[in-house]
Scaffold this active site. Structure first.
Site, short mmCIF file in Angstrom:
data_model
loop_
_atom_site.label_atom_id
_atom_site.label_comp_id
_atom_site.label_asym_id
_atom_site.label_seq_id
_atom_site.Cartn_x
_atom_site.Cartn_y
_atom_site.Cartn_z
N ASP A 162 0.82 -1.21 0.00
CA ASP A 162 -0.13 0.01 0.00
C ASP A 162 0.84 1.20 0.03
O ASP A 162 0.22 2.32 0.30
CB ASP A 162 -0.94 -0.09 1.19
CG ASP A 162 -0.18 -0.25 2.36
OD1 ASP A 162 1.09 0.11 2.57
OD2 ASP A 162 -0.77 -0.86 3.54
N GLU A 188 -0.23 -9.20 -0.73
CA GLU A 188 -0.69 -8.65 0.46
C GLU A 188 -1.97 -7.78 0.23
O GLU A 188 -1.77 -6.35 0.48
CB GLU A 188 0.30 -7.66 1.40
CG GLU A 188 0.01 -7.51 2.81
CD GLU A 188 0.73 -6.67 3.48
OE1 GLU A 188 0.77 -5.53 3.48
OE2 GLU A 188 1.91 -7.19 4.16
N GLU A 212 -2.28 5.23 2.87
CA GLU A 212 -2.10 3.74 2.43
C GLU A 212 -3.40 2.98 2.02
O GLU A 212 -3.39 2.34 1.43
CB GLU A 212 -1.41 2.94 3.57
CG GLU A 212 0.05 3.17 3.58
CD GLU A 212 0.47 4.37 4.63
OE1 GLU A 212 -0.40 4.96 4.89
OE2 GLU A 212 1.51 4.69 4.52
N HIS A 236 6.38 5.00 12.58
CA HIS A 236 6.84 5.96 11.61
C HIS A 236 5.34 6.33 10.83
O HIS A 236 5.72 7.33 9.95
CB HIS A 236 7.49 5.28 10.35
CG HIS A 236 6.93 3.99 9.59
ND1 HIS A 236 5.88 4.29 8.57
CD2 HIS A 236 6.77 2.78 9.86
CE1 HIS A 236 5.26 3.33 8.53
NE2 HIS A 236 5.86 2.50 9.12
N ARG A 280 2.51 8.33 8.98
CA ARG A 280 2.32 9.86 8.73
C ARG A 280 1.11 10.19 9.64
O ARG A 280 1.20 11.48 10.01
CB ARG A 280 1.74 9.92 7.41
CG ARG A 280 2.74 10.15 6.39
CD ARG A 280 2.28 10.21 5.07
NE ARG A 280 3.33 10.86 4.20
CZ ARG A 280 4.28 10.19 3.71
NH1 ARG A 280 4.83 9.25 4.13
NH2 ARG A 280 5.52 10.94 2.99
N HIS A 307 13.21 5.45 12.63
CA HIS A 307 13.02 5.66 11.09
C HIS A 307 13.88 6.77 10.57
O HIS A 307 13.82 7.97 11.41
CB HIS A 307 11.76 5.66 10.99
CG HIS A 307 11.07 5.36 9.42
ND1 HIS A 307 11.17 6.69 8.62
CD2 HIS A 307 10.45 4.36 8.78
CE1 HIS A 307 10.75 6.10 7.50
NE2 HIS A 307 10.46 4.94 7.64
C1 UD1 Z 1 6.91 4.92 3.54
C2 UD1 Z 1 5.38 4.35 3.09
C3 UD1 Z 1 4.68 3.80 4.12
C4 UD1 Z 1 5.47 2.58 4.69
C5 UD1 Z 1 6.94 3.10 5.04
C6 UD1 Z 1 7.82 2.14 5.65
C7 UD1 Z 1 4.26 5.84 1.64
C8 UD1 Z 1 3.28 7.17 1.41
N1 UD1 Z 1 4.58 5.75 2.86
O1 UD1 Z 1 6.73 5.99 4.56
O2 UD1 Z 1 3.51 3.32 3.61
O3 UD1 Z 1 4.83 2.18 5.76
O4 UD1 Z 1 7.58 3.60 3.97
O5 UD1 Z 1 8.89 2.40 6.46
O6 UD1 Z 1 4.47 5.08 0.61
N2 UD1 Z 1 14.26 8.41 4.28
C9 UD1 Z 1 15.66 8.40 4.29
N3 UD1 Z 1 16.03 7.09 3.87
C10 UD1 Z 1 15.52 6.01 3.81
C11 UD1 Z 1 14.06 6.12 4.10
C12 UD1 Z 1 13.44 7.37 4.35
O7 UD1 Z 1 16.50 9.47 4.56
O8 UD1 Z 1 16.13 5.10 3.47
C13 UD1 Z 1 13.56 9.70 4.54
C14 UD1 Z 1 13.74 10.74 3.46
O9 UD1 Z 1 13.89 11.88 3.87
C15 UD1 Z 1 12.44 10.55 2.80
C16 UD1 Z 1 11.45 10.56 4.31
O10 UD1 Z 1 12.31 9.58 4.90
O11 UD1 Z 1 12.11 11.77 1.98
C17 UD1 Z 1 9.96 9.94 3.90
O12 UD1 Z 1 9.95 8.59 3.01
P1 UD1 Z 1 8.63 8.28 2.41
O13 UD1 Z 1 8.85 6.91 1.77
O14 UD1 Z 1 8.06 9.28 1.74
O15 UD1 Z 1 7.71 7.94 3.76
P2 UD1 Z 1 7.86 6.96 4.81
O16 UD1 Z 1 7.26 7.74 6.06
O17 UD1 Z 1 9.00 6.13 4.74
N1 UDP Z 2 12.68 -3.49 10.19
C1 UDP Z 2 13.76 -3.58 10.07
N2 UDP Z 2 14.90 -2.86 10.75
C2 UDP Z 2 14.33 -1.90 11.65
C3 UDP Z 2 13.00 -1.84 11.80
C4 UDP Z 2 12.26 -2.45 11.12
O1 UDP Z 2 14.41 -4.25 9.18
O2 UDP Z 2 15.22 -0.98 12.26
C5 UDP Z 2 11.78 -4.46 9.60
C6 UDP Z 2 10.87 -5.39 10.24
O3 UDP Z 2 11.16 -6.39 10.71
C7 UDP Z 2 9.46 -5.32 9.34
C8 UDP Z 2 9.83 -3.94 8.31
O4 UDP Z 2 10.98 -3.54 8.76
O5 UDP Z 2 9.67 -6.37 8.38
C9 UDP Z 2 8.84 -2.95 8.74
O6 UDP Z 2 8.83 -1.88 8.37
P1 UDP Z 2 8.18 -0.56 8.45
O7 UDP Z 2 7.90 -0.48 9.90
O8 UDP Z 2 9.14 0.66 8.19
O9 UDP Z 2 6.97 -0.51 7.58
P2 UDP Z 2 5.45 -0.97 7.73
O10 UDP Z 2 5.71 -2.42 7.86
O11 UDP Z 2 4.77 -0.27 8.79
O12 UDP Z 2 4.87 -0.67 6.26
#
Ligand code: UD1
Ligand code: UDP
Length: 374
Positions: free
Chosen positions: A98, A120, A134, A214, A216, A247
């Site tokens: 999602d 999923e 999502e 994490h 939103r 995160h």
């Molecule tokens: C995203 C997904 C969410 C998912 C989550 C898992 C969307 C809208 N959100 O949220 O559904 O549950 O990932 O973690 O698709 N960033 C880094 N390095 C990384 C990852 C993120 O620096 O490796 C920072 C960056 O500034 C980036 C920000 O996090 O712009 C937000 O990342 P984004 O993927 O837009 O949103 P998440 O909150 O990570």
């Molecule tokens: N996870 C990881 N390292 C971390 C925290 C989480 O590998 O420091 C893994 C965790 O085991 C799970 C996935 O990341 O499989 C969950 O990711 P996240 O919480 O970012 O996203 P969501 O599942 O809520 O979409």
């Protein structure tokens, strides 16, 4: 002889973890030519997963920008996928869950004429603002997809209630359990430097509480409440050690480091690669999270989970009793944690309950279904 072309697309950490076992299963199968495209909606957190599972993407759109927003990211995913789809011309495009990558990639795949396979599929809260965005991402993908791989009976029923034909849905279990089982069997054997580092940082004689967050819809006041609750728990329980891999989203980093940066019983660390995270989950007494994937994994390791959300698309775990929804009010997070940690009978009952999310064979079922179509 390879007959059909698969393109597997993902972009964030959880999609990568949940798609990695599927990539491996398809690569073993001669009937399909399978390629992987990462949008890199996440960068560092995605690369940690690719490294551990040994996946080298065939295409990497490298899209992540610091502090990215939904408008630009969505547009970049759709336009970034166009040349990949035109060059490879897949028969099937696989998307997961999602995220913005899921929704953008399904729209791009639809434009290309490929058939869309949603892994999923069918999770719903029926509240379009939670989880945001999502719930809408997965609903849109659910209505564009040709094949739906639902983790549970509840997700199957949700799709049927939206008019999706039953012949296009297969109940598979969640692929995260496939990934978890593969990793659990490895973590005790591999010489992992991150696990070694963790062992030197953590006091394993203490009661470990693992935290992640994490979402939103929790940004802002939600995270302030969560951090204040953790602070209180850290102060109230003497021999607790709260470990929180934070995160990388700046909207999460700021409140967490501002409020919890200097607390004695709380260790803030960078996101862990999957094997180290699984290792740490195994060493924990309790998990407090708003993550989807973590609440599916932790019960398989016998770890009770408190979920810091008001709604859930995973009612199976609540019904099974492996997770409790505690929302983001400070008082409720504190009282449920104190009660569970202070009540060994309740704790034991919860940790022994059955995980409803699968048996580790979800990916085999998906590959078999796809092969039997042809
Ligand atoms: C995203 C997904 C969410 C998912 C989550 C898992 C969307 C809208 N959100 O949220 O559904 O549950 O990932 O973690 O698709 N960033 C880094 N390095 C990384 C990852 C993120 O620096 O490796 C920072 C960056 O500034 C980036 C920000 O996090 O712009 C937000 O990342 P984004 O993927 O837009 O949103 P998440 O909150 O990570
Ligand atoms: N996870 C990881 N390292 C971390 C925290 C989480 O590998 O420091 C893994 C965790 O085991 C799970 C996935 O990341 O499989 C969950 O990711 P996240 O919480 O970012 O996203 P969501 O599942 O809520 O979409």
């Amino acid at each position: 002889m390879k007959c059909k072309k698969n393109l597997i697309v993902f972009g964030t950490r959880p999609e990568a973890i949940k798609m990695a076992p599927l990539v491996k299963e398809f690569l073993k199968n001669d009937f399909f030519e399978t390629k992987v495209c990462v949008t890199a909606q996440h960068r560092e957190m995605l690369d940690q997963v690719l490294d551990f599972f040994g996946i080298s993407p065939d295409y990497d759109l490298n899209l992540m920008k610091p502090g990215q927003n939904l408008y630009g990211l969505t547009a970049d995913i759709i336009t970034g996928l166009q040349p990949v789809l035109e060059e490879f011309q897949p028969d099937y495009v696989y998307v997961h869950g999602d995220t913005t990558t899921t929704m953008g990639a399904s729209i791009a795949a639809f434009y290309s004429g490929a058939k869309i396979c949603h892994i999923e599929a069918g999770l719903r809260t029926f509240n379009k603002k939670s989880p945001f965005p999502e719930e809408i991402n997965r609903t849109i993908t659910g209505h564009i997809a040709d094949f739906h791989f639902a983790p549970t009976q509840t997700s199957f029923d949700n799709l049927r209630n939206e008019g999706i034909s039953k012949d296009s849905i297969l109940i598979t279990g969640n692929t995260v359990i496939d990934a978890l089982f593969e990793s659990v069997s490895k973590v005790d054997n591999i010489e992992d430097t991150e696990i070694k580092n963790l062992k030197s940082k953590i006091d394993l004689t203490k009661r470990i509480v693992l935290v992640t967050g994490h979402r939103r819809e929790n940004h802002g006041q939600g995270f302030i409440n969560i951090c204040n609750a953790l602070k209180e728990i850290g102060e109230a329980i003497d021999n607790v050690q709260i470990i929180y891999p934070v995160h990388l989203n700046p909207k999460v980093q700021k409140p967490v480091y501002d409020i919890l940066g200097n607390q004695e019983n709380i260790k803030l660390i960078t996101p862990l690669a999957y094997p180290a995270f699984v290792w740490l989950m195994n060493k924990s007494e309790l998990v407090i999270t708003d993550s989807g994937g973590v609440q599916e994994e932790a019960p398989s390791l016998g770890k009770p989970v408190l979920v810091m959300r008001d709604t859930t698309e995973r009612p199976e775990a609540v019904d099974a009793g492996t997770v409790i929804l505690v929302g983001t009010e400070k008082a409720k997070i504190v009282s449920e944690t104190m009660d569970l940690m202070g009540n060994p009978d309740r704790y034991k009952r919860m940790s022994k309950l059955h995980n409803p999310y699968g048996d580790g064979n979800a990916c085999k079922r998906i590959v078999e279904f796809m092969q039997n179509l042809n």
